[in-house]
Scaffold this motif. Sequence first.
Motif, PDB file in Angstrom:
ATOM      1  N   GLU A 142      12.108  49.598  11.352  1.00  0.00           N
ATOM      2  CA  GLU A 142      11.964  48.411  10.777  1.00  0.00           C
ATOM      3  C   GLU A 142      10.434  47.795  10.993  1.00  0.00           C
ATOM      4  O   GLU A 142       9.875  47.005  10.264  1.00  0.00           O
ATOM      5  CB  GLU A 142      12.844  47.331  11.501  1.00  0.00           C
ATOM      6  N   GLU A 143       9.863  47.942  12.293  1.00  0.00           N
ATOM      7  CA  GLU A 143       8.533  47.671  12.481  1.00  0.00           C
ATOM      8  C   GLU A 143       7.406  48.393  11.540  1.00  0.00           C
ATOM      9  O   GLU A 143       6.596  47.729  11.005  1.00  0.00           O
ATOM     10  CB  GLU A 143       8.254  48.083  13.812  1.00  0.00           C
ATOM     11  N   LEU A 144       7.717  49.711  11.278  1.00  0.00           N
ATOM     12  CA  LEU A 144       7.074  50.361  10.408  1.00  0.00           C
ATOM     13  C   LEU A 144       7.032  49.766   8.966  1.00  0.00           C
ATOM     14  O   LEU A 144       5.824  49.657   8.086  1.00  0.00           O
ATOM     15  CB  LEU A 144       7.224  51.913  10.308  1.00  0.00           C
ATOM     16  N   GLU A 145       8.140  49.361   8.619  1.00  0.00           N
ATOM     17  CA  GLU A 145       8.428  48.726   7.205  1.00  0.00           C
ATOM     18  C   GLU A 145       7.686  47.476   7.023  1.00  0.00           C
ATOM     19  O   GLU A 145       7.034  47.272   6.098  1.00  0.00           O
ATOM     20  CB  GLU A 145       9.856  48.389   7.010  1.00  0.00           C
ATOM     21  N   THR A 146       7.848  46.685   8.246  1.00  0.00           N
ATOM     22  CA  THR A 146       6.916  45.503   8.062  1.00  0.00           C
ATOM     23  C   THR A 146       5.420  45.592   7.903  1.00  0.00           C
ATOM     24  O   THR A 146       4.825  44.990   7.079  1.00  0.00           O
ATOM     25  CB  THR A 146       7.281  44.730   9.448  1.00  0.00           C
ATOM     26  N   VAL A 147       5.001  46.625   8.492  1.00  0.00           N
ATOM     27  CA  VAL A 147       3.664  46.887   8.544  1.00  0.00           C
ATOM     28  C   VAL A 147       3.107  47.309   7.334  1.00  0.00           C
ATOM     29  O   VAL A 147       2.175  46.604   6.591  1.00  0.00           O
ATOM     30  CB  VAL A 147       3.249  48.020   9.569  1.00  0.00           C
ATOM     31  N   LEU A 148       4.157  48.026   6.500  1.00  0.00           N
ATOM     32  CA  LEU A 148       3.838  48.657   5.030  1.00  0.00           C
ATOM     33  C   LEU A 148       3.775  47.493   4.075  1.00  0.00           C
ATOM     34  O   LEU A 148       3.114  47.606   3.240  1.00  0.00           O
ATOM     35  CB  LEU A 148       4.543  49.803   4.800  1.00  0.00           C
TER      36      LEU A 148
END
Length: 404
Positions: A136-142
Amino acid sequence: MFGFFKKKKAGSEVTPDQSHESAPLPQEADQDVIAQEPEQQDQPAKVDIEDTHDAQQSVSSVVVPPVATDLVVTPAETVTPTTEDDAALTAETAASPAKLSWAARLKQGLSKSRQHMAKSLAGVFGGGKIDEDLYEELETVLLTSDMGIEATEKLLAEVRRRVSLKGLKNGHELRSALKEALYELLLPLQQPLTLNTAQKPFVIMMAGVNGAGKTTSIGKLAKYFQSQHKSVLLAAGDTFRAAAREQLQQWGERNDVTVISQASGDSAAVCFDAVQAAKARQIDVVLADTAGRLPTQLNLMEEIKKVKRVLQKALPDAPHEIILVLDANVGQNAINQVVAFDDALGLTGLIVSKLDGTAKGGILAALAAKRPIPVRFIGVGEGIDDLRPFDARAFVDALLDDAE
């Protein structure tokens, strides 16, 4: 709001140190009309061109008047930039004595994007356990890096696949998985522009919105093709913006390239004249500028379609390349521009400019997921050599390497 005008004949100017007079063009039977841009004042008259054999014959005899003396070209080192595009004409004077390699300039140009992503990804790559919270954190960054929903979903799916396949356990190992996933997504965009030597001249039509960097990109492309030992001719088809003709003439003076222009007139007429001049002089490449327009201005989108039709009349298989110039700073709006111009003209390539000015840099991934049109060149600076063919591997390395 809009005014309508009939054809007004104007002589073409050729720079540097050459003259070329725009030949009269026949009136169209159906009297096409072109609307002016609402924000412009003192709009030039429009020219309509009939699809007849006489249209080509009318420019076959070129009258060469005495060399024009009213054109003053300011030396490049004394030009005062008036727009973001004009700043490129003085960028080299401030460059460091030691010339950096392209890889180094690319990494330098993407420093804002890299630092933004490094800061955002610090938690993801910090060594924590790979779980749903990490995804989820990676998704937010992208998503906050302008990669868009489609690209983010594809990247996450590929990263999950690689984690499962290779048995990755912690965030440290995610960096290489993300880099490879992004590289595979961008790879279809890596299609360098190849000139067809059988086509002479090879006509490249440039399009884009106001301020995207079309004119500056044309000047840099002229230098790029000259480095490949190709002769180049420029068509100053942006007849709306007051400084566009002078700006292109400065690039022509700087690169020792002929520029076909008119003090006033229609963009299609200028491009028609330029192709005829290139045919007569056996020029290798014609770079045709057009006026900036928003894709929502339907009347102006119809006008640029007419420019394409006129180029086809001047040379049956022209334009051989239709390139849209995108400003990387506009983010997801670039997708809307690509869709609109592609539907209207049938784009064959893109130039993504000003990547050094954005702190996100994920727009290329969004383009690859939504409308994968080849990215012919990217621009990461104001120098004349800062426009180069797109290399997916070099781009990903410069974007996702550790920030300095």
